[in-house]
Scaffold this active site. Structure first.
Site, PDB file in Angstrom:
ATOM      1  CB  THR A 110       1.262  -3.381 -11.300  1.00  0.00           C
ATOM      2  OG1 THR A 110       1.267  -1.995 -10.954  1.00  0.00           O
ATOM      3  CG2 THR A 110       2.510  -4.026 -10.763  1.00  0.00           C
ATOM      4  N   GLY A 158      -4.637  -5.445 -13.947  1.00  0.00           N
ATOM      5  CA  GLY A 158      -4.292  -4.029 -13.782  1.00  0.00           C
ATOM      6  C   GLY A 158      -3.048  -3.656 -14.573  1.00  0.00           C
ATOM      7  CB  CYS A 188       5.778   4.274  -8.035  1.00  0.00           C
ATOM      8  SG  CYS A 188       4.117   4.777  -7.596  1.00  0.00           S
ATOM      9  CG  ASN A 213       4.447   5.326 -13.322  1.00  0.00           C
ATOM     10  OD1 ASN A 213       4.855   5.889 -14.347  1.00  0.00           O
ATOM     11  ND2 ASN A 213       3.236   4.828 -13.240  1.00  0.00           N
TER      12      ASN A 213
END
Lengths: 349, 349, 349, 349
Positions: A13, A11, A150, A316
């Protein structure tokens, strides 16, 4: 060298963790897992990392993990980390969990917001909420770090000085957040389809955003009394960056210099907080923190009607996710807080 | 009033057809179908049309169609229209097909590009290629209109004056097209996910784009000899609009005024062609045709090395799809070409 | 530590140089000049650099420079560097010039493209064209480095393997470039006004782009015979990144594997070149090099009509400007080529 | 046919007026002025209008105006209209003023917000605030229409049902507005430079936005008691569209259905208001009104802590400027409210 594993590496992140850890000079990446892409090259999914690593994604298994890692970054959906964390800790490894599973201290609050009984309430207690600006000391030697959301990060950092200094008698805040599309993750949806998402200014999750639970927990602790926080997120056109405009009705106008001073004092010595006020760019804008772990904090006051707005701008995927996780990891391992996080923000982009 | 049905009304081309036909004063929309959304309100899928029509999507069936429509717009995937067109024509209705199924005249060329034998070669012959700037007269009273593809439209309109006037001895062209995300349709994919698509400058379909077949057919006809066209599309960040930069190596430099004159003469009297040259905006830019049916045509010549580039800018959902279909429909029904298409482009947007 | 001065530090290239040099561990920034902002804090203009340096911009003067710098990066408009370079060299400092003033070897070519006699033709000879992939050896110990233009860099890197291997008999190429808004610099214009620039797909400089002179010089050298290059740039909506689609008519189709092999061989050992072919992202896209010094190189061939397109994707402020300048600086000072340039590209952004 | 003049026709509002009036079938455009572009073709500045009109911009003069127009649209900077309005009215023409000069009823309030004594207080009284949803009846036969500001329009339309129905005891609201770049007008600035503006999420005018005066005037009138409104605008990346998220602390949670019903009743019969609730797109988003005169109104309530947010989405150049001016013009001239305003919003764009 700390050997690290990234569980859930396909993903955004996960990709951002890899981007940071690959050039982190105290770290060796030994394992990156992905259920969907196991066996395939990491750069297939993260084309920015072409040429950086020859590792393939592997299938996740506790057995293999055991002898390969000192620290495990979990970048899994909410409710999935729950099942692995106790065992990984038992096996003696450190866990940095980027899901919401261990962020809340009070099991009854967890149940209200996530709808299930938390099965490991003892770990809720032990987990350290990985917002270093509020929990620096707890983070030294933390074995389980629950890395914040976030929108929660943006909201808490904007409001912490207000809550701590009790700048208003009515402790209720509206955090109107503007978020970029990467916050929604790497999975395509109807709403993330480019022709729909581009040029949208779209409210979502506007009737009870789960990050409110974290924000209220942390801000109430700072205020020493219950604080109410309403988060109203809006999807805007950019890919990275989030801004919280946290609105407060004051009892009476405050001295601007006083607000500035209390904010600056609250964050004194915090490497990733920059106080913004005046100049050509008088308020925080996520555009100027992109690619970095900074949170830029500022404010605007309308004295005529006693309205204060605290702004905080973050990337973020960095301060709102992977960057902050690495920051907490650094502290807990005795490294300088900004190890691997020193590159200035990219601009313009 | 012509009663029209839109078959496949939930995609972007379908939505654009509705947007135009709803305020077209010679038309009554009697049926809009969608397999996926049958029974649901049209404005659920097309929120811009809230308040304009109370119709629900219906399931497509030839029976129901029979007594409800005079003209049927087919906005279906390639290979699907094939099955319905002969029957709809037999039932006495006019067909405007926006798929590729009836665009090519030569069945053997169809087989090369689409991989199957065309089952209705007689209809290939009867179908009129719905590019009114080239086939105005054929379109009067056409019963089957094969509406062109967007990249084909942009490429053909850019190159038609060059082919017709044989401005180069080597009739081979590279049409480097820059396209917006709505060209990819309403269905989310990995590549259309906003964080991936925004800020991309991404070549695709770069080794044999199917629209080349249409472009070569039409330009060869104009030139009276075989023309070779290579289309290289690139996805860029905007939502609407396409630009073809069609590059040509000349035998020797041409007089700019001559190129201008031949282009202007070729398009004389064509309502939706605007020749662009000089001023603050010296070349065509799709930004200035958005929401309209215009194709802006211009050119740049590098005399030093005898390179000519013809530019054409269109709104891919208008002149590249729904707008052009309505234009052809108008001509074939004896209405003024621009009925329902008179609104100027939106700017800035 | 090499002491460096950045002359012209308030633009985008200047800001990008600062972003890189601030965390370059062999470098100390001792002076940053700006005519417009002299005396003002650098972070006023570059808000991303807040907290990184306390230096103010200073007024440029040769006197002050003398004892402060070992290397001078000149980020000044074309025609301005000319006046300073000879003196700075005489004073014993190294010069990395990011303007076009010393890029062309042949004074007569310089005159054709820039309209004036070059006053220092001896320096034209001594200057090294700072494209390390072509001039690595010359760059060791170079005292005057002429750093290439961004569109030239993209074009040359795309075409170098073709020119070197003479893959076509007719050595003339069309480089259709798509460029982001930061390429136009930090000064607002009518054309850079957000409502005008956003969503534009706008050709510009389409009748004799100056970077053609550099590209022809370098590619002719590689080919050993005159090469003609036509560059046609197009402004698209992104802020960073450029893609060259360099189109070539071949004599006959080539074996794809052969094109791949020759490209890979040509760039063997070059740290900042990544050959892209196949997978989910089969062609280069600047989106995947943003914030880095990489050039991603790939190609597409349409065998049916013998068209080859070489693609190269760069970050226009990095490999297209500041990053490449630092790369050349590194080589010329005996540092590893990628010192200070190791951060992977940011993604998604 | 009403003969209309557009004074100040080179900006975005002027261009949008032209776009609408050109296809308005009760109107003939007889004069378009521009100080900067007098004598030049209108399509030079508004390339979208190429081919629509052959008129040149003229220099503004009251003399020439006299025999040429029945209605004058003034699209001039604040403080400039002031000087012309009385004379134009005396000459017997109708004025639709898009500046702020005649929006406020109370001269003392005008002085507070605009810093000068208003020289024509009698006209303040006579002017009708051109928000047809609140002043429909006053607008019939109005000779001086003061067309509202865009952020004021968004804020008032969001909050009018709340103020009118006194849904909270504390009548103070925070309107957090997200605005697109065209709201800033056609003049390039540092802040509007594409590389700076794109991807920004930038608060501005956050300490006393002038539109608050209009909003408080209109909402207090509806409430029958003083209302306080704080507007906090944020620049986001899109070119068109504005969203107001107007936040209210309630005394206690309300029934959602009740909020819906009161909102719907308040706007019953208003052609350009669409109430949005539920479905795939549960909240208003300016993306779905672009190019149209609609205001989409919706809301979200967080019952847990009694927070209500009213949303309104408009196209800032349409319902926020030119569209609304034409709507008021229609009413005041006895035409159907939506004459020339019937095209559905463009989507996707």
């Amino acid at each position: 060298m700390v050997r690290v594993a990234v569980i859930g590496g396909s993903g955004y992140t996960g990709g951002e963790l890899l981007r940071l850890l690959l050039v982190h000079d105290k770290v060796e990446i030994t394992m990156v897992t992905s259920r969907e892409y196991a066996g395939k090259p990491i750069s297939l999914v993260h084309p920015n990392l072409r040429g950086y690593l020859n590792l393939n994604f592997s299938q996740f298994s506790l057995d293999k993990l055991g002898d390969k890692a000192d620290t495990v970054f979990l970048s899994l959906p909410h409710g999935v980390s729950l099942n692995y964390v106790p065992k990984i800790l038992e096996m003696g490894m450190q866990v940095v969990d980027l899901s919401a599973d261990f962020r809340l201290k009070d099991p009854s609050v967890y149940k209200i917001w996530y709808g299930i009984e938390h099965p490991y309430t003892d770990l809720l207690e032990k987990a350290v909420y990985g917002l270093p600006e509020l929990h620096y000391d707890d983070l030294r030697r933390a074995k389980l770090i629950a890395s914040p959301g976030c929108n929660a990060t943006a909201t808490i950092l904007a409001l912490a000085p207000v809550a701590y200094n009790k700048l208003a008698s009515q402790m209720r805040f509206i955090s109107d957040v503007k978020v970029s599309s990467s916050e929604g993750g790497a999975k395509p949806t109807e709403g993330s389809h480019h022709p729909e998402r581009q040029n949208a200014i779209r409210p979502y999750d506007a009737e009870g955003h789960r990050h409110e639970a974290e924000a209220e927990q942390e801000l109430s602790r700072l205020a020493g009394s219950p604080v109410k926080v309403s988060i109203v997120p809006h999807a805007v056109s950019s890919v990275r960056g989030a801004l919280s405009s946290s609105h407060i009705w004051l009892d009476q106008p405050l001295d601007d210099m006083d607000v500035w001073r209390k904010t600056a004092e609250f964050y004194r010595g915090r490497k990733f907080i920059r106080i913004v006020r005046g100049g050509i760019h008088p308020y925080p804008d996520p555009k100027y923190v992109l690619g970095s772990n900074f949170a830029d904090i500022g404010f605007a006051q309308e004295r005529r009607i006693s309205r204060l707005t605290m702004f905080s701008a973050i990337d973020n995927l960095m301060k709102g996710a992977a960057g902050q996780a690495v920051q907490s990891f650094n502290i807990s391992n005795g490294f300088a807080e900004d190890t691997g996080l020193k590159s200035p923000p990219l601009r313009p982009v």
